[in-house]
Design an enzyme around this catalytic site. Structure first.
Site, PDB file in Angstrom:
ATOM      1  N   ARG A 119     -15.788  28.585  12.072  1.00  0.00           N
ATOM      2  CA  ARG A 119     -16.371  29.213  11.151  1.00  0.00           C
ATOM      3  C   ARG A 119     -15.533  29.292   9.794  1.00  0.00           C
ATOM      4  NH1 ARG A 119     -17.747  32.100  15.757  1.00  0.00           N
ATOM      5  NH2 ARG A 119     -19.639  31.465  16.669  1.00  0.00           N
ATOM      6  N   LYS A 141     -19.094  22.914  -3.492  1.00  0.00           N
ATOM      7  CA  LYS A 141     -20.154  22.207  -2.562  1.00  0.00           C
ATOM      8  C   LYS A 141     -19.506  21.000  -1.537  1.00  0.00           C
ATOM      9  CE  LYS A 141     -24.004  22.204  -5.899  1.00  0.00           C
ATOM     10  NZ  LYS A 141     -25.131  21.530  -6.565  1.00  0.00           N
ATOM     11  N   GLU A 183     -19.610  10.560 -14.680  1.00  0.00           N
ATOM     12  CA  GLU A 183     -19.656  12.009 -14.578  1.00  0.00           C
ATOM     13  C   GLU A 183     -18.815  12.635 -15.660  1.00  0.00           C
ATOM     14  OE1 GLU A 183     -21.261  13.673 -12.299  1.00  0.00           O
ATOM     15  OE2 GLU A 183     -21.226  12.466 -10.530  1.00  0.00           O
ATOM     16  N   LYS A 223     -17.021  22.508 -15.871  1.00  0.00           N
ATOM     17  CA  LYS A 223     -17.702  22.898 -14.530  1.00  0.00           C
ATOM     18  C   LYS A 223     -17.042  24.289 -13.934  1.00  0.00           C
ATOM     19  CE  LYS A 223     -18.799  21.192  -9.903  1.00  0.00           C
ATOM     20  NZ  LYS A 223     -18.862  20.083  -9.205  1.00  0.00           N
ATOM     21  N   GLU A 233     -25.875  28.148  -7.308  1.00  0.00           N
ATOM     22  CA  GLU A 233     -27.078  27.444  -7.912  1.00  0.00           C
ATOM     23  C   GLU A 233     -28.359  28.040  -7.874  1.00  0.00           C
ATOM     24  OE1 GLU A 233     -26.639  23.263  -7.508  1.00  0.00           O
ATOM     25  OE2 GLU A 233     -28.909  22.891  -8.068  1.00  0.00           O
ATOM     26  N   ARG A 240     -26.255  26.370 -12.847  1.00  0.00           N
ATOM     27  CA  ARG A 240     -25.395  25.347 -12.098  1.00  0.00           C
ATOM     28  C   ARG A 240     -26.129  23.821 -11.919  1.00  0.00           C
ATOM     29  NH1 ARG A 240     -21.143  25.508  -7.052  1.00  0.00           N
ATOM     30  NH2 ARG A 240     -20.832  23.235  -7.005  1.00  0.00           N
ATOM     31  N   ASN A 244     -26.408  18.639 -12.667  1.00  0.00           N
ATOM     32  CA  ASN A 244     -27.280  17.722 -12.034  1.00  0.00           C
ATOM     33  C   ASN A 244     -27.932  16.797 -13.060  1.00  0.00           C
ATOM     34  OD1 ASN A 244     -26.549  18.073  -9.184  1.00  0.00           O
ATOM     35  ND2 ASN A 244     -28.040  19.994  -9.444  1.00  0.00           N
ATOM     36  N   HIS A 247     -29.035  13.301 -12.162  1.00  0.00           N
ATOM     37  CA  HIS A 247     -28.712  12.915 -10.833  1.00  0.00           C
ATOM     38  C   HIS A 247     -30.223  13.014  -9.916  1.00  0.00           C
ATOM     39  CE1 HIS A 247     -24.705  13.633 -11.549  1.00  0.00           C
ATOM     40  NE2 HIS A 247     -24.349  13.798 -10.156  1.00  0.00           N
ATOM     41  N   HIS A 251     -30.071  10.240  -7.499  1.00  0.00           N
ATOM     42  CA  HIS A 251     -30.253  10.311  -5.830  1.00  0.00           C
ATOM     43  C   HIS A 251     -31.299   9.420  -5.653  1.00  0.00           C
ATOM     44  CE1 HIS A 251     -27.562  14.367  -5.864  1.00  0.00           C
ATOM     45  NE2 HIS A 251     -26.885  13.212  -5.778  1.00  0.00           N
ATOM     46  N   HIS A 264     -22.105   5.848  -6.075  1.00  0.00           N
ATOM     47  CA  HIS A 264     -22.764   7.182  -6.958  1.00  0.00           C
ATOM     48  C   HIS A 264     -22.807   7.198  -8.288  1.00  0.00           C
ATOM     49  CE1 HIS A 264     -23.914  11.302  -6.901  1.00  0.00           C
ATOM     50  NE2 HIS A 264     -23.006  11.615  -7.707  1.00  0.00           N
TER      51      HIS A 264
HETATM   52  P1  NAD Z   1     -15.161   7.499  -2.819  1.00  0.00           P
HETATM   53  O1  NAD Z   1     -14.707   8.965  -2.133  1.00  0.00           O
HETATM   54  O2  NAD Z   1     -15.939   6.675  -1.839  1.00  0.00           O
HETATM   55  O3  NAD Z   1     -13.840   6.872  -3.395  1.00  0.00           O
HETATM   56  C1  NAD Z   1     -14.137   5.553  -4.005  1.00  0.00           C
HETATM   57  C2  NAD Z   1     -13.329   4.714  -3.389  1.00  0.00           C
HETATM   58  O4  NAD Z   1     -11.860   4.715  -3.837  1.00  0.00           O
HETATM   59  C3  NAD Z   1     -13.160   4.527  -1.808  1.00  0.00           C
HETATM   60  O5  NAD Z   1     -13.227   3.198  -1.465  1.00  0.00           O
HETATM   61  C4  NAD Z   1     -11.847   5.438  -1.471  1.00  0.00           C
HETATM   62  O6  NAD Z   1     -11.059   4.717  -0.414  1.00  0.00           O
HETATM   63  C5  NAD Z   1     -11.073   4.756  -2.892  1.00  0.00           C
HETATM   64  N1  NAD Z   1      -9.836   5.461  -3.302  1.00  0.00           N
HETATM   65  C6  NAD Z   1      -9.964   6.595  -3.535  1.00  0.00           C
HETATM   66  N2  NAD Z   1      -8.808   7.177  -4.178  1.00  0.00           N
HETATM   67  C7  NAD Z   1      -8.020   6.256  -4.547  1.00  0.00           C
HETATM   68  C8  NAD Z   1      -7.005   5.833  -5.227  1.00  0.00           C
HETATM   69  N3  NAD Z   1      -6.194   6.806  -5.664  1.00  0.00           N
HETATM   70  N4  NAD Z   1      -6.373   4.501  -5.219  1.00  0.00           N
HETATM   71  C9  NAD Z   1      -7.170   3.565  -4.496  1.00  0.00           C
HETATM   72  N5  NAD Z   1      -8.339   3.734  -4.045  1.00  0.00           N
HETATM   73  C10 NAD Z   1      -8.881   5.056  -3.753  1.00  0.00           C
HETATM   74  O7  NAD Z   1     -16.057   7.874  -3.961  1.00  0.00           O
HETATM   75  P2  NAD Z   1     -16.257   9.083  -5.243  1.00  0.00           P
HETATM   76  O8  NAD Z   1     -16.738   8.328  -6.227  1.00  0.00           O
HETATM   77  O9  NAD Z   1     -15.110   9.486  -5.285  1.00  0.00           O
HETATM   78  O10 NAD Z   1     -17.186   9.957  -4.538  1.00  0.00           O
HETATM   79  C11 NAD Z   1     -18.540   9.536  -4.437  1.00  0.00           C
HETATM   80  C12 NAD Z   1     -19.000  10.882  -3.480  1.00  0.00           C
HETATM   81  O11 NAD Z   1     -18.848  12.218  -4.095  1.00  0.00           O
HETATM   82  C13 NAD Z   1     -20.581  10.777  -3.173  1.00  0.00           C
HETATM   83  O12 NAD Z   1     -20.631  11.079  -1.758  1.00  0.00           O
HETATM   84  C14 NAD Z   1     -21.212  11.974  -4.132  1.00  0.00           C
HETATM   85  O13 NAD Z   1     -22.222  12.421  -3.386  1.00  0.00           O
HETATM   86  C15 NAD Z   1     -19.871  13.092  -3.966  1.00  0.00           C
HETATM   87  N6  NAD Z   1     -20.033  14.107  -5.079  1.00  0.00           N
HETATM   88  C16 NAD Z   1     -19.877  15.414  -4.724  1.00  0.00           C
HETATM   89  C17 NAD Z   1     -19.839  16.419  -5.392  1.00  0.00           C
HETATM   90  C18 NAD Z   1     -19.978  17.690  -5.362  1.00  0.00           C
HETATM   91  O14 NAD Z   1     -19.841  18.633  -6.067  1.00  0.00           O
HETATM   92  N7  NAD Z   1     -19.337  17.902  -3.965  1.00  0.00           N
HETATM   93  C19 NAD Z   1     -20.118  15.940  -7.008  1.00  0.00           C
HETATM   94  C20 NAD Z   1     -20.093  14.523  -7.248  1.00  0.00           C
HETATM   95  C21 NAD Z   1     -20.104  13.615  -6.456  1.00  0.00           C
HETATM   96  N1  GLY Z   2     -22.064  18.163  -8.916  1.00  0.00           N
HETATM   97  C1  GLY Z   2     -22.900  19.186  -9.036  1.00  0.00           C
HETATM   98  C2  GLY Z   2     -22.415  20.405  -8.593  1.00  0.00           C
HETATM   99  O1  GLY Z   2     -21.412  20.611  -8.256  1.00  0.00           O
HETATM  100  O2  GLY Z   2     -23.189  21.444  -8.772  1.00  0.00           O
END
Ligand code: NAD
Ligand code: GLY
Length: 362
Positions: A119, A141, A183, A223, A233, A240, A244, A247, A251, A264
């Site tokens: 938890r 998030k 972003e 942020k 949000e 917040r 988006n 987005h 999405h 993404h």
């Molecule tokens: P990802 O995590 O898939 O990373 C992209 C690629 O880069 C992967 O193949 C990974 O293995 C590789 N990689 C990572 N760091 C590396 C490095 N330093 N050197 C070499 N390779 C590396 O993708 P992303 O774009 O980082 O994240 C996308 C995800 O984030 C989506 O699922 C999206 O929904 C989420 N997201 C979440 C929030 C939030 O607030 N939580 C905000 C925006 C996006």
């Molecule tokens: N990426 C949108 C949020 O964190 O609210």
């Protein structure tokens, strides 16, 4: 030079460390996390483990490490179970810490595992993609995808600290860096016209650009301020949800195309172009400004139209499942001006269909 920001959330306030090489600071954090008999573990993916061996061999050293396959499909309940079983197998208890090193996929999954396991245990985010540095590692998030849509199961679980090291971007594939730029552009559009102008002036640049650390810092600052003001949000307007921007479209694209065709950030890039066109059609920004958004997205090699004509019905259906829908009404984030976003509840369905057609929907 390393700098530090804070996400101000009362007792849960946490620091964001931003520098070039984060290894020494992370190593100190691992020592603190394992003091007094406490335990810690590391979660990452195969690509980062291969690309940054010293982060694991020298910084995390002998901490137990779970290495998962890379890619969006890893953000699943199946992998959440794998992570929780790993934490249990390694004997982590309520005083333990999970170090989450990777992009947004590993960050969201690891953060959610830390929220669920016993938890809730502490986690430390070490974002290694540009997207994760400016967005997903900050703000708490966490979650996984459902077949019904992206990020539909999750929790708010803030990290104890975030460590951003721009040197880690040296191994990031160019396409992933560009996806992160979507972003970055988003922050300029929603909150900082000066940042938007800076991005126009710089054009396309890479991970070694001297202005990048300050740009990342500015994005995190925006942020952190927004999250501190509307953590979960729930603000009736703005808040917040402004993060988006682009987005609702993005999405829908990811959902309609299936994960894989668009990163993404690529979907977000096109989403920003559509949000700017929406704002132009409503008269809050002019044609030249909407065109500048498109050109900036384009100059980073991001799509400004659909790569193939996705069916309109799938796009609209995916939008209806957007988490911003309230009482059946779609909520869009639009631009009142460059550098100033707002939430809109009164966007007509006809206009949305028209914008999708313009982007190449079938
Ligand atoms: P990802 O995590 O898939 O990373 C992209 C690629 O880069 C992967 O193949 C990974 O293995 C590789 N990689 C990572 N760091 C590396 C490095 N330093 N050197 C070499 N390779 C590396 O993708 P992303 O774009 O980082 O994240 C996308 C995800 O984030 C989506 O699922 C999206 O929904 C989420 N997201 C979440 C929030 C939030 O607030 N939580 C905000 C925006 C996006
Ligand atoms: N990426 C949108 C949020 O964190 O609210």
């Amino acid at each position: 030079m390393a700098t530090r920001l804070q996400v101000n959330l009362g007792e849960r306030t946490y620091p964001i460390h931003i520098g070039e090489d984060p290894r020494a600071e992370i190593a100190r954090e691992t020592v603190a996390a394992t003091a007094n008999g406490n335990t810690a573990a590391v979660l990452t993916d195969e690509n980062l483990r291969r690309a940054q061996p010293s982060l694991f061999e020298e910084t995390f050293r002998d901490l137990p490490c779970l290495v998962l396959p890379p890619g969006e499909t890893t953000k699943s309940f199946g992998h959440l179970e794998t992570v929780c079983e790993f934490l249990a197998g390694e004997g982590l208890d309520r005083g333990s810490t999970l170090f989450v090193a990777g992009g947004g996929v590993i960050g969201d999954l690891g953060g959610f595992a830390a929220a669920c396991y016993l938890r809730g245990i502490a986690c430390v985010q070490i974002p290694t993609t540009l997207l994760a540095m400016v967005d997903s590692s900050v703000g708490g998030k966490t979650g996984v995808n459902l077949r019904a849509g992206k990020n539909l199961a999750g929790a708010f679980h803030h990290p104890r600290a975030v460590f951003i090291g721009t040197d880690l971007l040296a191994t990031l594939p160019e396409r992933e860096f560009a996806a992160g730029m979507a972003e970055v552009i988003k922050y300029g559009l929603l909150a900082d016209a000066g940042l938007f102008e800076q991005l126009i002036r710089l054009g396309r640049f890479g991970p070694d650009h001297p202005e990048l650390p300050a740009i990342i810092r500015r994005c995190c600052e925006i942020k952190a301020e927004i999250v501190a003001a509307d953590e979960t949000e729930t603000a009736a307007e703005g808040g917040r949800a402004l993060l988006n921007l682009g987005h609702t479209f993005a999405h829908a694209i990811e959902q309609a195309a299936g994960y894989g065709d668009y990163l993404h950030g690529e979907a977000v890039g096109l989403g920003l172009v559509l949000a700017a066109r929406l704002s132009q059609e409503r008269g809050s920004i002019n044609r030249e400004e909407a065109q500048l958004v498109k050109e900036l997205v384009e100059c980073h090699g991001l799509p400004t139209a659909l790569l193939s004509p996705l069916p309109m019905s799938r796009l609209i259906e995916a939008m209806r499942r957007d988490k911003k829908v309230r009482g059946g009404r779609l909520r869009f984030v639009g631009l009142e001006a460059i550098g100033k976003a707002a939430t809109w509840n009164d966007v007509g369905a006809d206009l949305v269909v028209w914008l999708w057609k313009e982007a190449g929907a079938a």
